[in-house]
Design a protein around this motif. Sequence first.
Motif, PDB file in Angstrom:
ATOM      1  N   GLY A   1      34.255  26.353  34.610  1.00 27.79           N
ATOM      2  CA  GLY A   1      33.808  27.420  34.482  1.00 27.79           C
ATOM      3  C   GLY A   1      33.374  28.759  35.871  1.00 27.79           C
ATOM      4  N   GLU A   2      33.602  27.737  37.044  1.00 32.45           N
ATOM      5  CA  GLU A   2      33.414  28.973  37.704  1.00 32.45           C
ATOM      6  C   GLU A   2      34.169  30.366  38.761  1.00 32.45           C
ATOM      7  N   LEU A   3      33.599  31.457  38.424  1.00 31.27           N
ATOM      8  CA  LEU A   3      33.810  32.460  38.849  1.00 31.27           C
ATOM      9  C   LEU A   3      34.355  32.669  39.827  1.00 31.27           C
ATOM     10  N   THR A   4      35.325  33.033  40.085  1.00 34.90           N
ATOM     11  CA  THR A   4      36.224  33.900  42.248  1.00 34.90           C
ATOM     12  C   THR A   4      36.857  35.075  41.844  1.00 34.90           C
ATOM     13  N   LEU A   5      36.120  36.214  42.576  1.00 37.07           N
ATOM     14  CA  LEU A   5      37.032  37.516  42.645  1.00 37.07           C
ATOM     15  C   LEU A   5      37.232  37.973  44.365  1.00 37.07           C
ATOM     16  N   SER A   6      38.711  38.078  43.685  1.00 38.84           N
ATOM     17  CA  SER A   6      38.961  38.273  45.009  1.00 38.84           C
ATOM     18  C   SER A   6      40.281  39.541  45.614  1.00 38.84           C
ATOM     19  N   THR A   7      40.522  39.714  46.562  1.00 33.99           N
ATOM     20  CA  THR A   7      41.657  40.462  46.675  1.00 33.99           C
ATOM     21  C   THR A   7      43.167  40.509  47.705  1.00 33.99           C
ATOM     22  N   PRO A   8      43.875  40.786  47.690  1.00 30.18           N
ATOM     23  CA  PRO A   8      44.514  40.247  48.338  1.00 30.18           C
ATOM     24  C   PRO A   8      44.882  40.849  49.406  1.00 30.18           C
ATOM     25  N   SER A   9      44.241  41.705  50.019  1.00 29.40           N
ATOM     26  CA  SER A   9      44.036  42.494  51.399  1.00 29.40           C
ATOM     27  C   SER A   9      42.802  42.108  52.280  1.00 29.40           C
ATOM     28  N   MET A  10      42.959  42.019  52.802  1.00 24.21           N
ATOM     29  CA  MET A  10      42.178  42.295  54.875  1.00 24.21           C
ATOM     30  C   MET A  10      41.992  43.766  55.062  1.00 24.21           C
ATOM     31  N   PHE A  11      41.184  43.653  55.408  1.00 26.63           N
ATOM     32  CA  PHE A  11      40.417  45.433  56.304  1.00 26.63           C
ATOM     33  C   PHE A  11      39.602  44.887  57.516  1.00 26.63           C
ATOM     34  N   ASP A  12      40.368  46.091  57.909  1.00 26.99           N
ATOM     35  CA  ASP A  12      40.083  46.266  59.466  1.00 26.99           C
ATOM     36  C   ASP A  12      40.005  47.490  59.803  1.00 26.99           C
TER      37      ASP A  12
END
Length: 326
Positions: A63-74
């Motif tokens: 039941g653990e939720l993970t938020l993610s995005t496919p991008s890296m930012f710099d």
Amino acid sequence: MEMTGFRHQVGGHFGLFECTGHVAKPVNAREMAFYELLTDNIRTFTPAYCGRVLVSTSISEKGELTLSTPSMFDCHKRLPHTPPSTSRPKKMRFRLKNGKVMVDLDKNENTFAGECQAKVVHRLLKNGPSWFILLENIVENFEMPCVLDLKMGTRQHGDDAPAHKVAAQMRKCAESTSALLGVRIVGMQLFDGPSGAFNFVNKLEGRKIDQQQFYDYFYLYLRACGEKRAKILKKRLEAIRNVLLEAEGFRFFSSSILVAFDAIGREDNIRVQMIDFAHSTFPGFCQDALYYGADDGYLQGVETLIAQLEFFLESFPETPESCASR
């Protein structure tokens, strides 16, 4: 790239998240356009805007939720990273329990932030991936951020607000210090050294604060700031005032000024930023109604803050009972 809850959120309607030096908030089309079209003289006083990103969430068997995005930012220029101390709290995590999104908070953490963020995570689960805008995280390298969110102006509703929203916002202004002072407290967190915990003021409390209480809360924040930071804050507000006096036709309805410093950092380090532009406008923006002259309501709030800073600096290092007692 994983996103976690932004534990230093003290105001706003929507949950904020953080990753790689950014604060992420759900996209509002008007606000995104405002950041993209903002003039350089005002952009100087806002956090760096770094575009938008698609955020999704996943659920583990536990039941653990993970938020993610496919991008890296710099993108924006970041300060050198400071290794976290043992006192820095763990990341905010979310989990699903009996169909409800829960957030894991340490004792004495700001429940307001967790509640706002849990609502956004719930919408992500329900509606699928959504766009978020990315802004510079101005407290990224702060160990113990002391944050003050000030709603500016005597009017909070935008021109596109329905009648019931206009009435509600006008009532909030009339019943708070917004109508009288041009500013009210949306949220505040101050680090208390002896207890090692933060003290909080949330937006509901801020709406109930009267004029004298506003001065007292602001003075409490300034006492924690200290003289050097208070002088920098005053100069920064004076610079904002000077730019806004020349900002023909700009209106910053429901916008805020965010102030932040590190309770255990350098005495000359304080950040002051204009934020929240979902209801802001300027000539030619989104076919909005035209306004003329400067935003007097916002400027009234800035003048209130500058006047109180002057009083504080004149009385420093004495400790009067109230900075309202003139």
